[in-house]
Design a protein around this motif. Structure first.
Motif, PDB file in Angstrom:
ATOM      1  N   LYS A 225       0.736  -1.062  -0.026  1.00 47.37           N
ATOM      2  CA  LYS A 225       0.005   0.032   0.098  1.00 47.37           C
ATOM      3  C   LYS A 225       0.994   1.065  -0.168  1.00 47.37           C
ATOM      4  O   LYS A 225       1.923   1.333   0.756  1.00 47.37           O
ATOM      5  N   ALA A 226       0.748   2.048  -0.826  1.00 50.52           N
ATOM      6  CA  ALA A 226       1.571   3.053  -1.106  1.00 50.52           C
ATOM      7  C   ALA A 226       0.812   4.399  -1.479  1.00 50.52           C
ATOM      8  O   ALA A 226      -0.277   4.376  -2.074  1.00 50.52           O
ATOM      9  N   CYS A 227       1.341   5.699  -1.143  1.00 43.98           N
ATOM     10  CA  CYS A 227       0.587   6.901  -1.195  1.00 43.98           C
ATOM     11  C   CYS A 227       0.600   7.127  -2.865  1.00 43.98           C
ATOM     12  O   CYS A 227       1.804   6.874  -3.484  1.00 43.98           O
ATOM     13  N   ARG A 228      -0.441   7.723  -3.400  1.00 44.37           N
ATOM     14  CA  ARG A 228      -0.463   8.381  -4.825  1.00 44.37           C
ATOM     15  C   ARG A 228      -0.638   9.702  -4.681  1.00 44.37           C
ATOM     16  O   ARG A 228      -1.385  10.307  -3.903  1.00 44.37           O
ATOM     17  N   ASP A 229      -0.048  10.309  -5.531  1.00 44.55           N
ATOM     18  CA  ASP A 229      -0.385  11.778  -5.813  1.00 44.55           C
ATOM     19  C   ASP A 229      -1.547  12.200  -6.752  1.00 44.55           C
ATOM     20  O   ASP A 229      -1.907  11.779  -7.801  1.00 44.55           O
ATOM     21  N   LEU A 230      -2.788  12.618  -5.942  1.00 42.74           N
ATOM     22  CA  LEU A 230      -3.945  12.920  -6.574  1.00 42.74           C
ATOM     23  C   LEU A 230      -3.914  13.948  -7.744  1.00 42.74           C
ATOM     24  O   LEU A 230      -4.495  13.803  -8.663  1.00 42.74           O
ATOM     25  N   VAL A 231      -3.101  15.009  -7.402  1.00 42.75           N
ATOM     26  CA  VAL A 231      -2.858  16.326  -8.536  1.00 42.75           C
ATOM     27  C   VAL A 231      -2.337  15.357  -9.826  1.00 42.75           C
ATOM     28  O   VAL A 231      -2.685  15.598 -11.014  1.00 42.75           O
ATOM     29  N   GLN A 232      -1.318  14.598  -9.557  1.00 41.98           N
ATOM     30  CA  GLN A 232      -0.441  13.977 -10.609  1.00 41.98           C
ATOM     31  C   GLN A 232      -1.502  13.050 -11.336  1.00 41.98           C
ATOM     32  O   GLN A 232      -1.546  12.985 -12.522  1.00 41.98           O
ATOM     33  N   GLN A 233      -2.565  12.191 -10.828  1.00 41.69           N
ATOM     34  CA  GLN A 233      -3.576  11.368 -11.241  1.00 41.69           C
ATOM     35  C   GLN A 233      -4.446  12.162 -12.154  1.00 41.69           C
ATOM     36  O   GLN A 233      -4.522  12.135 -13.252  1.00 41.69           O
ATOM     37  N   HIS A 234      -5.025  13.352 -11.800  1.00 40.34           N
ATOM     38  CA  HIS A 234      -5.683  14.161 -12.370  1.00 40.34           C
ATOM     39  C   HIS A 234      -5.335  14.822 -13.624  1.00 40.34           C
ATOM     40  O   HIS A 234      -6.009  15.067 -14.505  1.00 40.34           O
ATOM     41  N   GLN A 235      -3.947  15.083 -13.717  1.00 43.59           N
ATOM     42  CA  GLN A 235      -3.271  15.538 -14.826  1.00 43.59           C
ATOM     43  C   GLN A 235      -2.978  14.437 -15.732  1.00 43.59           C
ATOM     44  O   GLN A 235      -2.170  14.742 -16.820  1.00 43.59           O
ATOM     45  N   GLY A 236      -3.245  13.066 -15.377  1.00 45.00           N
ATOM     46  CA  GLY A 236      -3.061  12.112 -16.287  1.00 45.00           C
ATOM     47  C   GLY A 236      -1.609  11.534 -16.337  1.00 45.00           C
ATOM     48  O   GLY A 236      -1.254  10.860 -17.104  1.00 45.00           O
ATOM     49  N   GLY A 237      -0.995  11.793 -15.376  1.00 42.80           N
ATOM     50  CA  GLY A 237       0.360  11.266 -14.932  1.00 42.80           C
ATOM     51  C   GLY A 237       0.447   9.935 -14.481  1.00 42.80           C
ATOM     52  O   GLY A 237      -0.777   9.394 -14.344  1.00 42.80           O
ATOM     53  N   PHE A 238       1.640   9.113 -14.442  1.00 43.91           N
ATOM     54  CA  PHE A 238       1.634   7.643 -13.886  1.00 43.91           C
ATOM     55  C   PHE A 238       1.860   7.865 -12.492  1.00 43.91           C
ATOM     56  O   PHE A 238       2.804   8.588 -11.927  1.00 43.91           O
ATOM     57  N   SER A 239       1.015   6.815 -11.753  1.00 46.77           N
ATOM     58  CA  SER A 239       1.285   7.080 -10.233  1.00 46.77           C
ATOM     59  C   SER A 239       2.343   6.249  -9.654  1.00 46.77           C
ATOM     60  O   SER A 239       2.729   6.276  -8.592  1.00 46.77           O
ATOM     61  N   THR A 240       2.805   5.320 -10.368  1.00 44.92           N
ATOM     62  CA  THR A 240       4.009   4.457 -10.047  1.00 44.92           C
ATOM     63  C   THR A 240       4.995   4.513 -11.011  1.00 44.92           C
ATOM     64  O   THR A 240       4.652   4.426 -12.264  1.00 44.92           O
ATOM     65  N   PHE A 241       6.223   4.203 -10.806  1.00 47.37           N
ATOM     66  CA  PHE A 241       7.199   4.237 -11.702  1.00 47.37           C
ATOM     67  C   PHE A 241       7.258   2.914 -12.815  1.00 47.37           C
ATOM     68  O   PHE A 241       7.504   3.373 -13.931  1.00 47.37           O
ATOM     69  N   GLN A 242       6.856   1.946 -12.161  1.00 48.87           N
ATOM     70  CA  GLN A 242       6.420   0.687 -12.865  1.00 48.87           C
ATOM     71  C   GLN A 242       5.378   1.098 -14.105  1.00 48.87           C
ATOM     72  O   GLN A 242       5.602   0.516 -15.164  1.00 48.87           O
ATOM     73  N   GLN A 243       4.417   1.838 -13.782  1.00 52.14           N
ATOM     74  CA  GLN A 243       3.417   2.148 -14.816  1.00 52.14           C
ATOM     75  C   GLN A 243       4.145   3.252 -16.065  1.00 52.14           C
ATOM     76  O   GLN A 243       3.811   3.059 -16.992  1.00 52.14           O
ATOM     77  N   PHE A 244       4.790   3.862 -15.337  1.00 51.27           N
ATOM     78  CA  PHE A 244       5.675   4.913 -16.405  1.00 51.27           C
ATOM     79  C   PHE A 244       6.454   4.163 -17.129  1.00 51.27           C
ATOM     80  O   PHE A 244       6.415   4.411 -18.456  1.00 51.27           O
ATOM     81  N   LEU A 245       7.499   3.055 -16.598  1.00 49.76           N
ATOM     82  CA  LEU A 245       7.885   2.145 -17.887  1.00 49.76           C
ATOM     83  C   LEU A 245       7.109   1.608 -18.750  1.00 49.76           C
ATOM     84  O   LEU A 245       7.378   1.390 -19.945  1.00 49.76           O
ATOM     85  N   ASP A 246       6.155   0.929 -18.131  1.00 50.95           N
ATOM     86  CA  ASP A 246       5.227   0.164 -19.242  1.00 50.95           C
ATOM     87  C   ASP A 246       4.329   0.974 -20.020  1.00 50.95           C
ATOM     88  O   ASP A 246       3.919   0.194 -21.124  1.00 50.95           O
ATOM     89  N   ASN A 247       3.991   2.070 -19.782  1.00 46.04           N
ATOM     90  CA  ASN A 247       3.171   3.004 -20.425  1.00 46.04           C
ATOM     91  C   ASN A 247       4.083   4.077 -21.439  1.00 46.04           C
ATOM     92  O   ASN A 247       3.498   4.726 -22.243  1.00 46.04           O
ATOM     93  N   GLN A 248       5.387   4.175 -21.092  1.00 45.99           N
ATOM     94  CA  GLN A 248       5.932   5.212 -21.777  1.00 45.99           C
ATOM     95  C   GLN A 248       7.162   4.448 -22.464  1.00 45.99           C
ATOM     96  O   GLN A 248       7.126   4.433 -23.695  1.00 45.99           O
ATOM     97  N   GLN A 249       8.087   4.188 -21.702  1.00 44.81           N
ATOM     98  CA  GLN A 249       9.522   3.721 -22.390  1.00 44.81           C
ATOM     99  C   GLN A 249       9.343   2.360 -22.728  1.00 44.81           C
ATOM    100  O   GLN A 249      10.226   2.049 -23.828  1.00 44.81           O
ATOM    101  N   TYR A 250       8.689   1.416 -22.118  1.00 48.30           N
ATOM    102  CA  TYR A 250       8.782   0.052 -22.531  1.00 48.30           C
ATOM    103  C   TYR A 250       7.475  -0.387 -22.883  1.00 48.30           C
ATOM    104  O   TYR A 250       6.953  -1.399 -22.024  1.00 48.30           O
ATOM    105  N   THR A 251       6.706   0.128 -23.478  1.00 43.75           N
ATOM    106  CA  THR A 251       5.355  -0.365 -24.300  1.00 43.75           C
ATOM    107  C   THR A 251       5.756  -1.731 -24.815  1.00 43.75           C
ATOM    108  O   THR A 251       6.845  -1.960 -25.323  1.00 43.75           O
ATOM    109  N   HIS A 252       4.526  -2.576 -24.909  1.00 42.30           N
ATOM    110  CA  HIS A 252       4.963  -3.812 -25.666  1.00 42.30           C
ATOM    111  C   HIS A 252       5.589  -3.624 -26.998  1.00 42.30           C
ATOM    112  O   HIS A 252       6.584  -4.273 -27.613  1.00 42.30           O
TER     113      HIS A 252
END
Length: 496
Positions: A225-252
């Motif tokens: 269980k980890a904190c998420r940044d509400l503002v970041q979510q509302h701006q369409g950002g990624f809430s975890t580094f793992q999501q950043f990797l999978d959705n930006q640098q290392y998409t399938h």
């Protein structure tokens, strides 16, 4: 009660007549499987000493007794009454525990009641909607930084029990990754509203099933269980580094584009050629244990296992990478190579577990390199070796273009010399820190040449836009190296 819950209850009434371990596991070989899988599962858990545990789908108590042995309190829940009674009969004398007969979809507990929620073969009996609802509740029930551990059958059934009907949801690991990390829970406190979600600490196959059944469908997850940044979510950002990797640098698609240039199985500089060169620096012998941190899609791991007969555990934070690696592992039929999705900065292993820690162009993502190298030092056996290649940098000031590149990628880079010093500070000896930028430049040029040679094939498989992205990216990499901003380092060291 909806039709799905009615069907599920009917299924378990049929398979809970005697309340035996064979019924619980739906397998005639349950006793033998339990002997090996139980310690394997328990080893993946965080420290149980003095904590409060909620065990969901506790059944007849295969795990309950082990949890009670260390925890401050265990709340064991199952929705089959005879399972609960059997668990109570076996384990109530062991200590501070409560045994509850309930449907998990109807459970309620006060917020922040538990440090660990443990679930073994439960979520696959819930619909996606029920699972998301339960995940939200579990976030509320857990204390800050508390853990969720769950294990499920993926893709298909494992047990050999005859089933007249089977309402189980055999999801893919990717499905669980997405569902569990997409759920959030908002808490109102003194500091205002705070959003929480699950971060994946570990996801891997159960080795017992691979060894005993040649079955790779048994998957475990440890989430926090980890904190998420509400503002970041509302701006369409990624809430975890793992999501950043999978959705930006290392998409399938992005991974497969890289592989087309680096060669089958590889997503790091030089592919097979640099892998052969660097692995030859290690004294690999049959039976040695290798940890590959940032394993990508596993090409180097298959090479080491096939060529030297070593056992390899590949770990990566990108679920897309690990899913491809696992698919390849099934085709390769190499039980000596295993993969897990995990965060090296949060993962734990017993001291002196590995003979080699190997990492290719991955630690650039990690801020606390010294802390990570100290982990490597403890995980290695005396005499063990670490071998790392990684992106580095020249002395500052950097050009604005390079600074922008580093910021955009989220890299944390050091000069090769500083990198080597961190290894020394972590306790390593015989530290070798080579600036391999000249080799890096030659490899980039050869890869650009290869891109030109396979241009038609590449564009047919992907697109002109994909081709341009790769060629432009490699050309810019070359320019960054030639200005002296971007460097490439090779690091070797020993644990005394």
């Amino acid at each position: 009660m909806d039709k799905e819950r009615t069907t599920m209850i009917a299924f378990w009434k049929e398979h809970s007549q005697q309340a035996t371990v064979e019924e619980m596991m739906l397998d005639s070989n349950a006793q033998q499987l339990t002997k090996y899988e139980l310690p394997e599962i328990l080893e993946m858990l965080p420290s149980l000493d003095g904590i409060d545990i909620l065990e969901l789908g506790a059944g007849i108590g295969r795990y309950t007794s082990h949890l009670i042995g260390k925890a401050r309190h265990v709340t064991a829940v199952d929705f089959m009454e005879n399972f609960v009674e059997k668990n109570k009969e076996k384990n109530s004398h062991l200590g501070n525990a409560e045994f509850i007969q309930a449907d998990v979809t109807q459970l309620e507990f006060p917020e922040k009641s538990f440090d660990l929620i443990f679930s073994n073969w439960l979520l696959m009996y819930l619909s996606d909607e029920e699972l998301c609802s339960l995940a939200e509740k579990m976030l509320a029930w857990l204390r800050p930084n508390g853990y969720l551990f769950f294990r499920e059958s993926c893709f298909h059934q494992s047990g050999d029990s005859k089933r007249d009907f089977n309402p189980t949801h055999y999801r893919s690991p990717a499905h669980y990754n997405h569902l569990m990390t997409s759920v959030t829970w908002v808490e109102s406190g003194e500091k205002g509203k705070q959003s929480y979600g699950f971060e994946i600490i570990l996801s891997r196959t159960v080795q017992t099933y691979i060894k005993m059944k040649k079955n790779q469908n048994q998957m475990c997850w440890l989430m926090q269980k980890a904190c998420r940044d509400l503002v970041q979510q509302h701006q369409g950002g990624f809430s975890t580094f793992q999501q950043f990797l999978d959705n930006q640098q290392y998409t399938h698609r992005g991974i497969l584009r890289y592989e087309k240039i680096f060669g089958y199985g590889y997503v790091s500089t030089g592919g097979q050629s640099t892998t052969k060169e660097f692995v030859d620096l290690l004294n690999l012998k049959p039976g040695k244990k290798v940890l590959d941190v940032g394993c990508g899609i596993g090409g180097g791991d298959f090479y080491m296992a096939k060529t030297f007969g070593v056992d390899v555990l590949g770990m990566d934070l990108s679920s897309n990478m690990v899913e491809i690696a696992m698919e390849r592992a099934v085709a390769e039929k190499l039980p000596s190579v295993q993969f897990e999705m995990s965060d090296a900065t949060k993962r734990t292993f017993p001291d002196s577990t590995f003979d080699v820690v190997y990492s290719r162009d991955s630690i650039l993502h990690i801020k606390d390199k010294l802390g990570l190298f100290r982990k490597f030092h403890s995980w290695l056996k005396p005499g063990g070796q670490v071998l790392i290649s990684d992106y580095c940098c020249g002395e500052k000031p950097w050009t604005p273009a390079f600074q922008e590149y580093v910021n955009q990628r989220g890299y944390i880079l050091y000069t090769p010399q500083r990198y080597g010093k961190y290894l020394e500070e972590a306790g390593f000896t015989n530290v070798r820190a080579d600036d391999r930028t000249a080799q890096f430049i030659q490899v980039i040029k050869s890869e650009l040449k290869r891109a030109e040679e396979i241009k038609v094939e590449f564009i047919q498989e992907f697109s002109q836009e994909d081709y341009d992205t790769i060629v432009n990216g490699w050309t810019e990499k070359l320019q960054r190296c030639e200005t002296g901003d971007q460097r490439w380092g090779l690091f070797c060291a020993t644990r005394d």
